[in-house]
Design an enzyme around this catalytic site. Structure first.
Site, PDB file in Angstrom:
ATOM      1  N   PHE A 147     -30.545 -31.482 -14.791  1.00  0.00           N
ATOM      2  CA  PHE A 147     -30.791 -32.378 -15.932  1.00  0.00           C
ATOM      3  C   PHE A 147     -29.567 -33.191 -16.316  1.00  0.00           C
ATOM      4  CE2 PHE A 147     -35.061 -32.184 -17.633  1.00  0.00           C
ATOM      5  CZ  PHE A 147     -35.594 -31.337 -16.676  1.00  0.00           C
ATOM      6  N   GLU A 194     -45.195 -22.325 -23.213  1.00  0.00           N
ATOM      7  CA  GLU A 194     -45.313 -22.701 -21.801  1.00  0.00           C
ATOM      8  C   GLU A 194     -44.154 -23.639 -21.455  1.00  0.00           C
ATOM      9  OE1 GLU A 194     -47.722 -21.735 -19.441  1.00  0.00           O
ATOM     10  OE2 GLU A 194     -46.013 -22.680 -18.474  1.00  0.00           O
ATOM     11  N   CYS A 247     -43.906 -34.486 -23.658  1.00  0.00           N
ATOM     12  CA  CYS A 247     -43.162 -33.301 -24.110  1.00  0.00           C
ATOM     13  C   CYS A 247     -41.829 -33.582 -24.770  1.00  0.00           C
ATOM     14  CB  CYS A 247     -42.991 -32.317 -22.975  1.00  0.00           C
ATOM     15  SG  CYS A 247     -44.405 -31.240 -22.902  1.00  0.00           S
ATOM     16  N   LYS A 301     -42.367 -39.943 -14.189  1.00  0.00           N
ATOM     17  CA  LYS A 301     -41.557 -39.340 -13.125  1.00  0.00           C
ATOM     18  C   LYS A 301     -42.423 -39.287 -11.868  1.00  0.00           C
ATOM     19  CE  LYS A 301     -42.521 -34.455 -13.864  1.00  0.00           C
ATOM     20  NZ  LYS A 301     -41.977 -33.133 -14.080  1.00  0.00           N
ATOM     21  N   ARG A 313     -47.708 -41.423 -20.134  1.00  0.00           N
ATOM     22  CA  ARG A 313     -47.379 -41.268 -21.553  1.00  0.00           C
ATOM     23  C   ARG A 313     -45.872 -41.408 -21.796  1.00  0.00           C
ATOM     24  NH1 ARG A 313     -50.515 -35.839 -22.720  1.00  0.00           N
ATOM     25  NH2 ARG A 313     -50.136 -35.601 -20.504  1.00  0.00           N
TER      26      ARG A 313
HETATM   27  C1  UDX Z   1     -40.595 -31.048 -19.540  1.00  0.00           C
HETATM   28  C2  UDX Z   1     -39.841 -29.705 -19.444  1.00  0.00           C
HETATM   29  O1  UDX Z   1     -38.989 -29.741 -18.271  1.00  0.00           O
HETATM   30  C3  UDX Z   1     -40.822 -28.546 -19.379  1.00  0.00           C
HETATM   31  O2  UDX Z   1     -40.095 -27.314 -19.400  1.00  0.00           O
HETATM   32  C4  UDX Z   1     -41.766 -28.613 -20.587  1.00  0.00           C
HETATM   33  O3  UDX Z   1     -42.724 -27.583 -20.526  1.00  0.00           O
HETATM   34  C5  UDX Z   1     -42.464 -29.972 -20.639  1.00  0.00           C
HETATM   35  O4  UDX Z   1     -41.479 -31.021 -20.652  1.00  0.00           O
HETATM   36  P1  UDX Z   1     -41.845 -32.666 -17.842  1.00  0.00           P
HETATM   37  O5  UDX Z   1     -41.849 -33.623 -18.986  1.00  0.00           O
HETATM   38  O6  UDX Z   1     -43.101 -32.436 -17.090  1.00  0.00           O
HETATM   39  O7  UDX Z   1     -41.331 -31.232 -18.334  1.00  0.00           O
HETATM   40  O8  UDX Z   1     -40.808 -33.204 -16.765  1.00  0.00           O
HETATM   41  P2  UDX Z   1     -39.267 -33.087 -16.416  1.00  0.00           P
HETATM   42  O9  UDX Z   1     -39.152 -32.904 -14.959  1.00  0.00           O
HETATM   43  O10 UDX Z   1     -38.592 -32.114 -17.270  1.00  0.00           O
HETATM   44  O11 UDX Z   1     -38.766 -34.580 -16.734  1.00  0.00           O
HETATM   45  C6  UDX Z   1     -38.892 -35.174 -18.016  1.00  0.00           C
HETATM   46  C7  UDX Z   1     -38.305 -36.565 -18.035  1.00  0.00           C
HETATM   47  O12 UDX Z   1     -36.891 -36.497 -17.982  1.00  0.00           O
HETATM   48  C8  UDX Z   1     -38.717 -37.467 -16.864  1.00  0.00           C
HETATM   49  O13 UDX Z   1     -39.005 -38.764 -17.384  1.00  0.00           O
HETATM   50  C9  UDX Z   1     -37.492 -37.494 -15.963  1.00  0.00           C
HETATM   51  O14 UDX Z   1     -37.401 -38.684 -15.225  1.00  0.00           O
HETATM   52  C10 UDX Z   1     -36.376 -37.374 -16.988  1.00  0.00           C
HETATM   53  N1  UDX Z   1     -35.151 -36.772 -16.439  1.00  0.00           N
HETATM   54  C11 UDX Z   1     -35.141 -35.468 -16.025  1.00  0.00           C
HETATM   55  C12 UDX Z   1     -33.983 -37.531 -16.367  1.00  0.00           C
HETATM   56  O15 UDX Z   1     -33.955 -38.707 -16.748  1.00  0.00           O
HETATM   57  N2  UDX Z   1     -32.843 -36.936 -15.889  1.00  0.00           N
HETATM   58  C13 UDX Z   1     -32.799 -35.638 -15.474  1.00  0.00           C
HETATM   59  O16 UDX Z   1     -31.712 -35.183 -15.060  1.00  0.00           O
HETATM   60  C14 UDX Z   1     -33.983 -34.884 -15.537  1.00  0.00           C
END
Ligand code: UDX
Length: 469
Positions: free
Chosen positions: A282, A162, A293, A353, A360
């Site tokens: 990203f 997923e 994750c 976020k 977590r």
């Molecule tokens: C992530 C993956 O994107 C997803 O595919 C997987 O199934 C689960 O893990 P998630 O953890 O829900 O999803 O959130 P995501 O939007 O990917 O952000 C993860 C973290 O990275 C957040 O703390 C966000 O603030 C940080 N982030 C993201 C950054 O610091 N910079 C970025 O450019 C993108």
């Protein structure tokens, strides 16, 4: 096809409840299984028990109107009455970084015991994130032992990871970039592919109409990749490890840029993102990544690699850069405010976020710990996560939670923007001027620093070098 399929979904966490809801919305008769009676009771009333956009309406619709989703704690009986079971239970981190597979073991046991007393073919699909070889060595072994039946003959077995993001998980389940099917045998893979093709079939029906109205695009069938079970397990870890690497890469560069006059990491990210081989996603520098994750999966891969005699230097650095990144917020504060002892420091945003109350591994936890260790008094506000935050790391007893956003500015020496909620994006220089001293440390680079500085704000941001003109 949905008339022939009766689904059971083991686990009502993020992946489980959303997957169950979406399949039920397509008309599949679906039963969500959990050991927690409260969660089961909530689902059966059409209610949800965690914050996720679009989920309350979806669950209400499929439980109360369409009546295609029910929930139960009677796992074995429910599995017997179904013909496809999706394993969506949690795989949390153990203290050594490895993956805790105890919920997977119990789910496999339930399935095995159910299959022991059931005739007919049953397809088992592991959706939880599990380290390579777990489907074959653990899930298959337990089910075969408990049921006395054979995978590939009496029951089918697939692993389908997923990729949903929290806060966008309903969108990501309806509009995935890809579907990965790791198949134990051809028959299992074919059957699961047919189910996904039915779920994502392109038709002008009620399902497509509902989601097109919400998200403004049509439901289409994504690319479906059928691979080996172990390849599917590895794809999930490679996907998350690569995204985490991108974030740590840009944060590393942000720290370098802060030392170069006139350089802003946002301009660097914009330019390199235009290279189609890199892409702009990203590459947002900030206070680091959180949630289970990225930290959980990268750590699990580090442990797995070491157990298999490989030293994963790049992945270790990804985690090391991330741990340091949250503390950089505190260093930036000290560079402006000086000694933090007895200073009142405000935290804007606690969740890992925006659009979630999930705390977590949130960077806010590390930042608050660091501030407290330096003797600062901390006040925090978040639009959703305050109740969750109170339970994390004893924060409920260690810091003050503001009752409103306005309250955060009273008598405060510095405001640290940690989570980019839309409420914070609307703040203007005049709001921060209510502080004792208008110091803003922008951990997500959401403010126009030129405007803020012109209007009297003392501004520092991740990845922003000294201004030279
Ligand atoms: C992530 C993956 O994107 C997803 O595919 C997987 O199934 C689960 O893990 P998630 O953890 O829900 O999803 O959130 P995501 O939007 O990917 O952000 C993860 C973290 O990275 C957040 O703390 C966000 O603030 C940080 N982030 C993201 C950054 O610091 N910079 C970025 O450019 C993108």
């Amino acid at each position: 096809m949905h008339k022939e399929i009766k689904l059971t979904v083991s686990g009502t966490g993020f992946v489980g409840l959303i997957t169950a809801g979406v399949f039920a919305d397509r008309g599949f008769s679906t039963m969500a299984l959990d050991v927690d009676e409260k969660k089961v009771a909530a689902v059966n009333k059409g209610e949800t028990f965690f914050f996720e956009p679009h989920l309350p309406d979806l669950i209400k619709r499929v439980v109360l109107e369409k009546k295609t989703l029910t929930a139960s704690t009677e796992r074995i009986k429910s599995i017997q009455e179904s013909n496809v079971t999706l394993i969506c239970v949690g795989t949390p981190s153990k203290s050594d970084g490895s993956c805790d597979l105890s919920y997977i073991e119990s789910a496999a046991k339930d399935i095995g015991q159910a299959l022991a007393q059931k005739d007919g073919y049953h397809l088992v699909v592991a959706k939880s994130t599990i380290v390579p070889e777990t489907t074959r060595t653990l899930i298959k072994t337990i089910i075969e032992k408990e049921s006395n039946k054979k995978a590939g003959i009496d029951f089918g077995l697939c692993m389908s990871p997923e990729f949903l993001r929290e806060g966008q998980s309903v969108h990501d389940t309806i509009f995935p970039d890809k579907i990965v099917i790791g198949q134990f045998d051809e028959k299992s893979g074919k059957k699961l592919e047919a189910i996904f093709q039915h779920l994502y079939r392109e038709e002008n029906d009620e399902f497509s109409g509902t989601w097109e109205t919400i998200f403004g695009k049509k439901v289409t069938c994504p690319k479906i990749l059928r691979r080996s079970i172990e390849t599917a397990e590895c794809i999930k870890y490679a996907n998350n490890s690569f995204l985490a690497t991108k974030i740590s890469f840009i944060n590393e560069f942000a720290n370098i840029c802060e030392r170069v006059p006139g350089v802003d990491i946002k301009h660097i990210a914009e330019a390199i993102g235009l290279d189609f081989r890199i892409n702009p996603k990203f590459l947002q520098a900030g206070a680091g990544f959180g949630w289970s994750c990225f930290p959980k999966d990268v750590n699990a891969m580090i442990t797995f690699a070491k157990e298999h005699n490989h030293n994963p230097k790049l992945l270790e650095s990804v985690m090391a850069v991330n741990a340091q990144q949250a503390k950089r917020m505190v260093q930036l504060t000290e560079e402006i405010v000086g000694d933090l002892k007895e200073k009142q420091i405000a935290i804007l945003g606690l969740s890992f976020k925006p659009e979630t109350d999930d705390m977590r591994n949130a960077p806010s936890i590390i930042i608050i710990d660091e501030l407290l260790s330096k003797g600062a008094n901390v006040i925090a506000w978040d639009p959703q996560a305050i109740e969750e935050a109170k339970k994390e790391n004893d924060l409920g007893n260690k810091i003050t939670f503001a009752n409103s956003l306005e309250e955060i500015f009273d008598n405060t020496d510095a405001c640290l923007l940690v989570t980019e909620w839309k409420q914070f994006k609307k703040l203007e220089a005049k709001d921060f001027k209510k502080m004792k001293k208008p110091v803003v440390i922008d951990g997500r680079r959401i403010y126009d620093y030129k405007k803020f500085r012109k209007e009297g704000i003392i501004y520092a941001g991740i990845g922003l070098g000294e201004i030279i003109n």
